[in-house]
Design a protein around this motif. Structure first.
Motif, PDB file in Angstrom:
ATOM      1  N   VAL A 250      27.504 -30.340  33.707  1.00 16.43           N
ATOM      2  CA  VAL A 250      28.215 -31.406  34.421  1.00 16.43           C
ATOM      3  C   VAL A 250      29.422 -30.754  35.060  1.00 16.43           C
ATOM      4  CG1 VAL A 250      29.488 -33.562  34.193  1.00 16.43           C
ATOM      5  CG2 VAL A 250      27.490 -33.132  32.739  1.00 16.43           C
ATOM      6  N   ARG A 251      29.624 -31.037  36.351  1.00 15.25           N
ATOM      7  CA  ARG A 251      30.692 -30.343  37.074  1.00 15.25           C
ATOM      8  C   ARG A 251      31.447 -31.311  37.978  1.00 15.25           C
ATOM      9  NH1 ARG A 251      29.075 -25.052  40.475  1.00 15.25           N
ATOM     10  NH2 ARG A 251      29.648 -23.976  38.575  1.00 15.25           N
ATOM     11  N   VAL A 252      32.770 -31.172  37.973  1.00 17.04           N
ATOM     12  CA  VAL A 252      33.612 -31.808  38.980  1.00 17.04           C
ATOM     13  C   VAL A 252      34.107 -30.673  39.855  1.00 17.04           C
ATOM     14  CG1 VAL A 252      35.703 -33.123  39.451  1.00 17.04           C
ATOM     15  CG2 VAL A 252      34.281 -33.713  37.471  1.00 17.04           C
ATOM     16  N   LYS A 253      33.731 -30.736  41.129  1.00 19.50           N
ATOM     17  CA  LYS A 253      34.062 -29.698  42.103  1.00 19.50           C
ATOM     18  C   LYS A 253      34.804 -30.383  43.230  1.00 19.50           C
ATOM     19  CE  LYS A 253      31.589 -26.131  44.700  1.00 19.50           C
ATOM     20  NZ  LYS A 253      30.264 -25.584  44.991  1.00 19.50           N
ATOM     21  N   GLY A 254      36.139 -30.207  43.236  1.00 19.10           N
ATOM     22  CA  GLY A 254      36.931 -30.925  44.228  1.00 19.10           C
ATOM     23  C   GLY A 254      36.838 -32.417  43.968  1.00 19.10           C
ATOM     24  N   ASP A 255      36.365 -33.169  44.957  1.00 19.23           N
ATOM     25  CA  ASP A 255      36.244 -34.621  44.800  1.00 19.23           C
ATOM     26  C   ASP A 255      34.795 -35.077  44.633  1.00 19.23           C
ATOM     27  OD1 ASP A 255      35.330 -34.098  47.337  1.00 19.23           O
ATOM     28  OD2 ASP A 255      36.582 -35.598  48.334  1.00 19.23           O
ATOM     29  N   LYS A 256      33.931 -34.165  44.174  1.00 16.03           N
ATOM     30  CA  LYS A 256      32.522 -34.493  43.982  1.00 16.03           C
ATOM     31  C   LYS A 256      32.081 -34.154  42.563  1.00 16.03           C
ATOM     32  CE  LYS A 256      31.235 -33.844  48.781  1.00 16.03           C
ATOM     33  NZ  LYS A 256      30.264 -33.305  49.706  1.00 16.03           N
ATOM     34  N   GLY A 257      31.049 -34.849  42.121  1.00 23.06           N
ATOM     35  CA  GLY A 257      30.470 -34.577  40.810  1.00 23.06           C
ATOM     36  C   GLY A 257      29.048 -34.059  40.963  1.00 23.06           C
ATOM     37  N   PHE A 258      28.588 -33.265  40.006  1.00 26.72           N
ATOM     38  CA  PHE A 258      27.238 -32.704  40.055  1.00 26.72           C
ATOM     39  C   PHE A 258      26.653 -32.621  38.654  1.00 26.72           C
ATOM     40  CE2 PHE A 258      29.478 -31.039  43.704  1.00 26.72           C
ATOM     41  CZ  PHE A 258      28.569 -31.207  44.735  1.00 26.72           C
ATOM     42  N   LEU A 259      25.357 -32.829  38.581  1.00 27.74           N
ATOM     43  CA  LEU A 259      24.580 -32.604  37.385  1.00 27.74           C
ATOM     44  C   LEU A 259      23.576 -31.517  37.733  1.00 27.74           C
ATOM     45  CD1 LEU A 259      23.948 -33.527  34.481  1.00 27.74           C
ATOM     46  CD2 LEU A 259      22.295 -35.123  35.465  1.00 27.74           C
ATOM     47  N   THR A 260      23.569 -30.431  36.963  1.00 23.36           N
ATOM     48  CA  THR A 260      22.719 -29.277  37.274  1.00 23.36           C
ATOM     49  C   THR A 260      21.928 -28.877  36.042  1.00 23.36           C
ATOM     50  OG1 THR A 260      24.415 -28.493  38.804  1.00 23.36           O
ATOM     51  CG2 THR A 260      22.706 -26.917  38.186  1.00 23.36           C
ATOM     52  N   ILE A 261      20.637 -28.607  36.257  1.00 20.81           N
ATOM     53  CA  ILE A 261      19.771 -28.104  35.200  1.00 20.81           C
ATOM     54  C   ILE A 261      19.280 -26.732  35.623  1.00 20.81           C
ATOM     55  CG2 ILE A 261      17.639 -28.476  33.892  1.00 20.81           C
ATOM     56  CD1 ILE A 261      18.035 -31.515  34.569  1.00 20.81           C
ATOM     57  N   LYS A 262      19.437 -25.753  34.724  1.00 25.44           N
ATOM     58  CA  LYS A 262      18.978 -24.399  35.017  1.00 25.44           C
ATOM     59  C   LYS A 262      18.023 -23.955  33.918  1.00 25.44           C
ATOM     60  CE  LYS A 262      23.017 -22.810  37.577  1.00 25.44           C
ATOM     61  NZ  LYS A 262      23.778 -21.610  37.926  1.00 25.44           N
ATOM     62  N   GLY A 263      16.967 -23.247  34.331  1.00 28.08           N
ATOM     63  CA  GLY A 263      16.010 -22.690  33.377  1.00 28.08           C
ATOM     64  C   GLY A 263      16.441 -21.317  32.925  1.00 28.08           C
ATOM     65  N   ILE A 264      15.630 -20.715  32.075  1.00 27.34           N
ATOM     66  CA  ILE A 264      15.937 -19.378  31.571  1.00 27.34           C
ATOM     67  C   ILE A 264      15.739 -18.354  32.688  1.00 27.34           C
ATOM     68  CG2 ILE A 264      13.604 -18.899  30.711  1.00 27.34           C
ATOM     69  CD1 ILE A 264      15.081 -17.626  28.222  1.00 27.34           C
ATOM     70  N   GLY A 265      16.538 -17.319  32.672  1.00 29.41           N
ATOM     71  CA  GLY A 265      16.437 -16.275  33.690  1.00 29.41           C
ATOM     72  C   GLY A 265      15.232 -15.377  33.462  1.00 29.41           C
ATOM     73  N   ASN A 266      14.826 -14.703  34.525  1.00 32.18           N
ATOM     74  CA  ASN A 266      13.733 -13.731  34.398  1.00 32.18           C
ATOM     75  C   ASN A 266      14.254 -12.481  33.681  1.00 32.18           C
ATOM     76  OD1 ASN A 266      15.248 -12.463  36.388  1.00 32.18           O
ATOM     77  ND2 ASN A 266      13.551 -12.229  37.803  1.00 32.18           N
ATOM     78  N   GLU A 267      13.417 -11.470  33.583  1.00 32.73           N
ATOM     79  CA  GLU A 267      13.763 -10.271  32.819  1.00 32.73           C
ATOM     80  C   GLU A 267      15.054  -9.601  33.298  1.00 32.73           C
ATOM     81  OE1 GLU A 267      11.695  -6.038  32.025  1.00 32.73           O
ATOM     82  OE2 GLU A 267      10.401  -7.780  31.702  1.00 32.73           O
ATOM     83  N   SER A 268      15.270  -9.547  34.606  1.00 30.90           N
ATOM     84  CA  SER A 268      16.474  -8.900  35.145  1.00 30.90           C
ATOM     85  C   SER A 268      17.704  -9.797  35.051  1.00 30.90           C
ATOM     86  CB  SER A 268      16.256  -8.507  36.610  1.00 30.90           C
ATOM     87  OG  SER A 268      16.233  -9.664  37.427  1.00 30.90           O
ATOM     88  N   GLY A 269      17.471 -11.106  34.878  1.00 35.26           N
ATOM     89  CA  GLY A 269      18.579 -12.054  34.837  1.00 35.26           C
ATOM     90  C   GLY A 269      19.033 -12.497  36.213  1.00 35.26           C
ATOM     91  N   ALA A 270      18.390 -12.011  37.267  1.00 33.94           N
ATOM     92  CA  ALA A 270      18.822 -12.317  38.633  1.00 33.94           C
ATOM     93  C   ALA A 270      18.202 -13.600  39.186  1.00 33.94           C
ATOM     94  CB  ALA A 270      18.489 -11.162  39.568  1.00 33.94           C
TER      95      ALA A 270
END
Length: 156
Positions: free
Chosen positions: A41-61
């Motif tokens: 959950v993020r407040v960035k300036g005057d906006k809000g965001f909900l973000t879902i991230k999966g696991i990274g690949n082997e390199s992490g990139a």
């Protein structure tokens, strides 16, 4: 939904500030911070965001990322039920040789940490590195925001 490909670096110094195009304060927390799925959950300036991230690949990139804009009121409410530890930082956008670097300067328990990320089209994409870019830490879990809230930089 999209695949996010980015590389992360420490900085040698703060000379990047001479070329900042935009800066914005970010406050964020995590509803879930397990490596297989982080829910941010993020407040960035005057906006809000909900973000879902999966696991990274082997390199992490590279990893799965889904993001939705929500109201700042919704984000503020969700921050109240996040796991302990809040990330507080300023994000600077710095353009260099056709690339945009997102430089995060941390505060609070992560004071003193400054990292830069650059998003790429592919893991093998070449780009010119600015002189202020230091050691690469892509894939090093201790630099993930979800880990910085549990094991802050000032406690290393």
């Amino acid at each position: 939904m999209a695949q996010e490909i980015e590389r992360k670096y420490l900085l040698k110094n703060d000379s990047f500030k001479a070329d900042v195009r935009k800066e914005q304060r970010i406050i964020q927390g995590y509803l879930c911070s397990v490596p297989e799925r982080t829910v941010r959950v993020r407040v960035k300036g005057d906006k809000g965001f909900l973000t879902i991230k999966g696991i990274g690949n082997e390199s992490g990139a590279s990893r799965y990322e889904w993001e939705k804009e929500i109201t700042t009121a919704e984000a503020q409410e969700l921050l109240k039920i996040c796991e302990p530890g809040v990330i507080d930082k300023t994000r600077y956008l710095v353009d260099f040789q056709g690339m945009t670097f997102e430089v995060d300067e941390f505060y609070g328990d992560n004071l003193g940490l400054i990292v830069a990320e650059v998003e790429l089209e592919s893991e093998t994409q070449a780009f010119v590195k600015p002189a202020w870019l230091g050691a690469e830490v892509t894939g090093d879990a201790k630099y993930y925001n979800s880990m910085l809230m549990k094991h802050p930089y000032t406690k290393w």
